[in-house]
Design a protein around this motif. Structure first.
Motif, short mmCIF file in Angstrom:
data_model
loop_
_atom_site.label_atom_id
_atom_site.label_comp_id
_atom_site.label_asym_id
_atom_site.label_seq_id
_atom_site.Cartn_x
_atom_site.Cartn_y
_atom_site.Cartn_z
N ASN B 13 11.09 -20.54 -35.63
CA ASN B 13 10.05 -20.43 -34.54
C ASN B 13 10.68 -20.23 -33.08
OD1 ASN B 13 7.90 -21.04 -36.19
ND2 ASN B 13 7.87 -23.03 -36.09
N GLU B 14 11.83 -20.87 -32.85
CA GLU B 14 12.45 -20.82 -31.65
C GLU B 14 12.87 -19.24 -31.34
OE1 GLU B 14 15.31 -23.86 -31.59
OE2 GLU B 14 13.66 -25.36 -31.42
N LEU B 15 13.33 -18.68 -32.44
CA LEU B 15 13.77 -17.27 -32.35
C LEU B 15 12.51 -16.30 -31.93
CD1 LEU B 15 16.60 -16.18 -32.88
CD2 LEU B 15 15.87 -15.44 -35.07
N TYR B 16 11.66 -16.89 -32.66
CA TYR B 16 10.39 -15.95 -32.41
C TYR B 16 9.83 -16.05 -31.02
CZ TYR B 16 5.63 -14.13 -32.55
OH TYR B 16 4.57 -13.29 -32.26
N TYR B 52 10.85 -2.69 -34.13
CA TYR B 52 10.65 -3.99 -33.77
C TYR B 52 11.12 -4.93 -35.08
CZ TYR B 52 9.21 -4.14 -29.11
OH TYR B 52 9.11 -3.99 -27.69
N LEU B 53 10.68 -4.28 -36.14
CA LEU B 53 11.24 -5.24 -37.25
C LEU B 53 12.73 -5.30 -37.43
CD1 LEU B 53 8.46 -3.93 -40.06
CD2 LEU B 53 8.40 -6.08 -38.44
N LYS B 54 13.41 -4.16 -37.44
CA LYS B 54 14.76 -4.23 -37.18
C LYS B 54 15.45 -5.12 -36.14
CE LYS B 54 16.19 -0.26 -38.82
NZ LYS B 54 16.77 1.19 -38.84
N ALA B 55 14.90 -4.90 -34.92
CA ALA B 55 15.43 -5.75 -34.09
C ALA B 55 15.09 -7.45 -34.02
CB ALA B 55 14.63 -5.48 -32.55
N PHE B 56 13.97 -7.67 -34.71
CA PHE B 56 13.81 -9.06 -35.10
C PHE B 56 14.71 -9.73 -35.89
CE2 PHE B 56 11.29 -12.49 -36.84
CZ PHE B 56 11.28 -13.33 -35.96
N ARG B 57 15.10 -9.04 -37.19
CA ARG B 57 15.93 -9.24 -38.07
C ARG B 57 17.41 -9.60 -37.66
NH1 ARG B 57 16.28 -4.85 -42.00
NH2 ARG B 57 14.23 -4.64 -41.81
N PHE B 58 17.74 -8.67 -36.55
CA PHE B 58 18.99 -8.67 -35.90
C PHE B 58 19.00 -9.29 -34.65
CE2 PHE B 58 19.22 -5.10 -39.01
CZ PHE B 58 20.33 -5.72 -39.59
N PHE B 59 17.78 -10.23 -34.18
CA PHE B 59 17.91 -10.83 -32.93
C PHE B 59 18.85 -11.86 -32.64
CE2 PHE B 59 15.35 -13.20 -29.59
CZ PHE B 59 15.63 -12.25 -28.55
N ASP B 60 19.44 -12.37 -33.71
CA ASP B 60 20.55 -13.48 -33.70
C ASP B 60 21.78 -12.81 -32.96
OD1 ASP B 60 20.45 -12.25 -36.03
OD2 ASP B 60 21.31 -14.08 -37.08
N LYS B 61 21.85 -11.65 -33.30
CA LYS B 61 23.10 -10.83 -32.92
C LYS B 61 22.95 -10.26 -31.43
CE LYS B 61 24.98 -10.18 -37.34
NZ LYS B 61 23.78 -11.15 -37.93
N PHE B 62 21.93 -10.07 -30.87
CA PHE B 62 21.66 -9.61 -29.49
C PHE B 62 22.24 -10.52 -28.54
CE2 PHE B 62 18.90 -10.44 -25.53
CZ PHE B 62 19.31 -9.09 -25.09
N GLU B 63 23.06 -9.99 -27.81
CA GLU B 63 23.94 -10.82 -26.59
C GLU B 63 23.00 -11.28 -25.48
OE1 GLU B 63 27.77 -9.74 -24.30
OE2 GLU B 63 27.74 -8.67 -26.20
N ARG B 64 22.86 -12.56 -25.69
CA ARG B 64 22.00 -13.25 -24.50
C ARG B 64 22.70 -12.82 -23.08
NH1 ARG B 64 20.16 -13.50 -29.46
NH2 ARG B 64 18.50 -14.53 -29.62
N GLY B 65 21.76 -12.70 -22.21
CA GLY B 65 22.14 -12.34 -20.70
C GLY B 65 22.39 -10.54 -20.50
N THR B 66 22.41 -9.82 -21.72
CA THR B 66 22.51 -8.30 -21.23
C THR B 66 21.09 -7.89 -21.46
OG1 THR B 66 22.65 -8.16 -23.77
CG2 THR B 66 24.74 -8.37 -22.59
N ASN B 67 20.96 -6.55 -21.32
CA ASN B 67 19.75 -5.98 -21.09
C ASN B 67 19.12 -5.96 -22.33
OD1 ASN B 67 17.59 -4.23 -20.67
ND2 ASN B 67 18.89 -2.92 -19.22
N CYS B 68 18.01 -6.66 -22.63
CA CYS B 68 17.25 -6.50 -23.98
C CYS B 68 16.79 -5.16 -24.02
CB CYS B 68 16.29 -7.55 -24.12
SG CYS B 68 15.60 -7.80 -25.75
N LYS B 69 16.14 -4.35 -23.05
CA LYS B 69 15.39 -3.29 -23.24
C LYS B 69 16.38 -2.32 -23.76
CE LYS B 69 12.92 0.04 -20.24
NZ LYS B 69 12.42 0.01 -18.70
N ALA B 70 17.59 -2.16 -23.16
CA ALA B 70 18.66 -1.22 -23.47
C ALA B 70 19.08 -1.45 -25.05
CB ALA B 70 19.92 -1.30 -22.75
#
Lengths: 279, 195
Positions: B13-16, B52-70
């Motif tokens: 839920n928090e991730l979402y 978006y489905l792929k991005a959500f699946r790997f969202f835990d890998k997204f480096e916080r503080g970097t450009n999410c749009k990029a």
């Protein structure tokens, strides 16, 4: 330095990517003194400007937004994401029975958990203060119903309503759609923190009312008189429709073109959703 | 087991919620980019959805503080290359010499450039400008969209197109000249500017 290299630097200059301050000054002098570089500068600057300002921009279709949100929302698919191999598991009869018991236990747990935890989409609870547009819309509708707030203009012509908004200082583009079975009654322009805001009202043959308060997205949380929780704003920005019910009224929020619209009505939730969310 | 499930559901839920806040507001930008890259609204719909489905699946890998749009744009590009371009067509091969010749023939801005600018700016329709951009070779179209429409920096574009920053700069330079040539030709064909 070669002319071609200088031309590339002109491009970087136009993009604000020339970081060295000295070469920036030198380049400016060269641009002023060399007609070819000057022409290059004009061309790069102009093409960037026209692309930025005049390229058409289409919003994502609502159906696509809804499909994406439906597939990733935890409310829609917690179970499948937790147990992605559930189909394979249940295809084996021996495991299926125990699987069914496990599923029932988990579902019971999820139901209990759902009621004990805050609803993800209960954005209404986050809205507070007299400057919040959700609260303002509810209060205004209450005042309309109890005869405390009357339209400043009475007309069923959407063009007249839009002109009224413009003439009375509403600076943003407004939407006054015509809706089947609903007749426009009139409109009000309110003032807050030096800005003017647009409101209009519809009624149907049963005497039900639909009140629309629209604020340009630009004003939200930038103007003191147009507050909204960021959580809800992001939700609307993503193309969602938010609907809540309280005190016998339905309140619906949706981003329409560049405005955040708050609709309050004493008609049924289904009808209001069909009128505003399906578009 | 229940506390464990509770913890997993809570973290989902928090991730979402975080995804909703960080990633969903960029959907229109991705959709427009997808539309320009695929040239087809159905393909663009599917491409954005897959992204978006792929991005959500790997969202835990997204480096916080970097450009999410990029980050989302990179996922879209990879999805486009893997799923769409493969089935539709090979990428446009850019003949840089041909481009060089093409834009060298462009009438340069001269003393009446302000007048010329105004004629083109005022008369060309938004759709004609979009069409001109869409007709550019993929490499050029990409840098123009990312820089001039989406406002990415050279570093972010370099990361996106897997090229050095210098290449981004020169490609952007050429892309704009080529685009200008096309706009000039539209305006000239319609009689808005005199040859």
């Amino acid at each position: 330095m070669e002319l071609n290299d200088l031309k590339y630097r002109v491009t970087a200059f136009v993009d604000g990517e020339l970081t060295n301050e000295i070469s920036k000054l030198e380049l400016l002098q060269l641009i002023e003194s060399n007609p070819e570089l000057q022409a290059e500068f004009e061309l790069q600057r102009f093409t960037k400007l026209i692309t930025k300002n005049k390229c058409t921009f289409k919003p994502t279709p609502d159906s696509v937004k809804r499909r994406i949100i439906k597939q990733i929302s935890p409310e829609e698919n917690s179970f499948l994401r937790l147990f992605p191999n559930s189909k394979k598991f249940l295809s084996k009869p021996a495991l299926a029975v125990s699987g069914v018991f496990a599923i029932i236990a988990i579902l019971l747990f999820l139901i209990i958990n759902k009621y004990s935890e805050k609803n993800d989409f209960n954005f209404a609870a986050e809205q507070n203060g007299p400057n919040n547009i959700f609260i303002q819309a509810s209060t205004n509708f209450d005042n309309i119903i109890h005869g405390k707030l009357a339209p400043q203009i009475l007309t069923d012509n959407p063009g007249n309503i839009k002109s009224f908004f413009e003439q009375n200082g509403v600076k943003y583009s407004t939407l006054v759609p015509q809706m089947e079975n609903w007749k426009i009654i009139g409109a009000v322009v309110s003032e807050g923190a030096g800005e003017k805001f647009a409101h209009h009202v519809y009624s149907n043959k049963d005497g039900k009312l639909v009140y629309v308060f629209q604020v340009a997205k630009f004003y939200i949380n930038k103007c003191q008189a147009a507050k909204l929780s960021n959580h809800l704003l992001n939700y609307l920005e993503a193309g969602n429709c938010y609907v809540s019910e309280a005190k016998g009224y339905v309140t619906l929020m949706k981003k329409m073109e560049s405005n955040i619209c708050t609709v309050v009505s004493n008609s049924s939730r289904n009808e209001i959703e069909n009128l505003f969310c399906s578009k | 087991m229940f506390p464990l499930i509770l913890a997993v559901i809570k973290s989902q839920n928090e991730l979402y919620k975080e995804f909703e806040r960080e990633a969903l507001p960029h959907m229109d930008a991705l959709y427009n980019f997808a539309l320009r890259m695929t040239g087809d609204s159905d393909d663009a719909n599917d491409l954005v959805q897959d992204t978006y489905l792929k991005a959500f699946r790997f969202f835990d890998k997204f480096e916080r503080g970097t450009n999410c749009k990029a980050w989302l744009f990179r996922i879209l590009k990879n999805t486009f290359i893997n799923n769409y371009r493969k089935t539709n067509k090979e990428p446009d091969k850019v003949d840089y010499d041909e481009v060089e010749n093409f834009y060298e023939n462009v009438k340069p801005f001269s003393s009446d450039s302000a007048h010329l600018e105004k004629e083109i700016y005022d008369n060309l329709l938004d759709d004609e400008i979009s069409r001109a951009i869409s007709s550019l070779p993929d490499d050029f179209k990409t840098v123009i969209i990312l820089s001039d429409i989406e406002g990415f920096t050279y570093d972010e574009i370099a990361d996106f197109v897997d090229c050095p920053v210098g290449t981004v700069r020169s490609r952007l330079h050429r892309a704009r000249k080529m685009l200008f040539a096309k706009l000039y030709k539209y305006a000239s064909d319609k009689g808005y500017v005199k040859d």
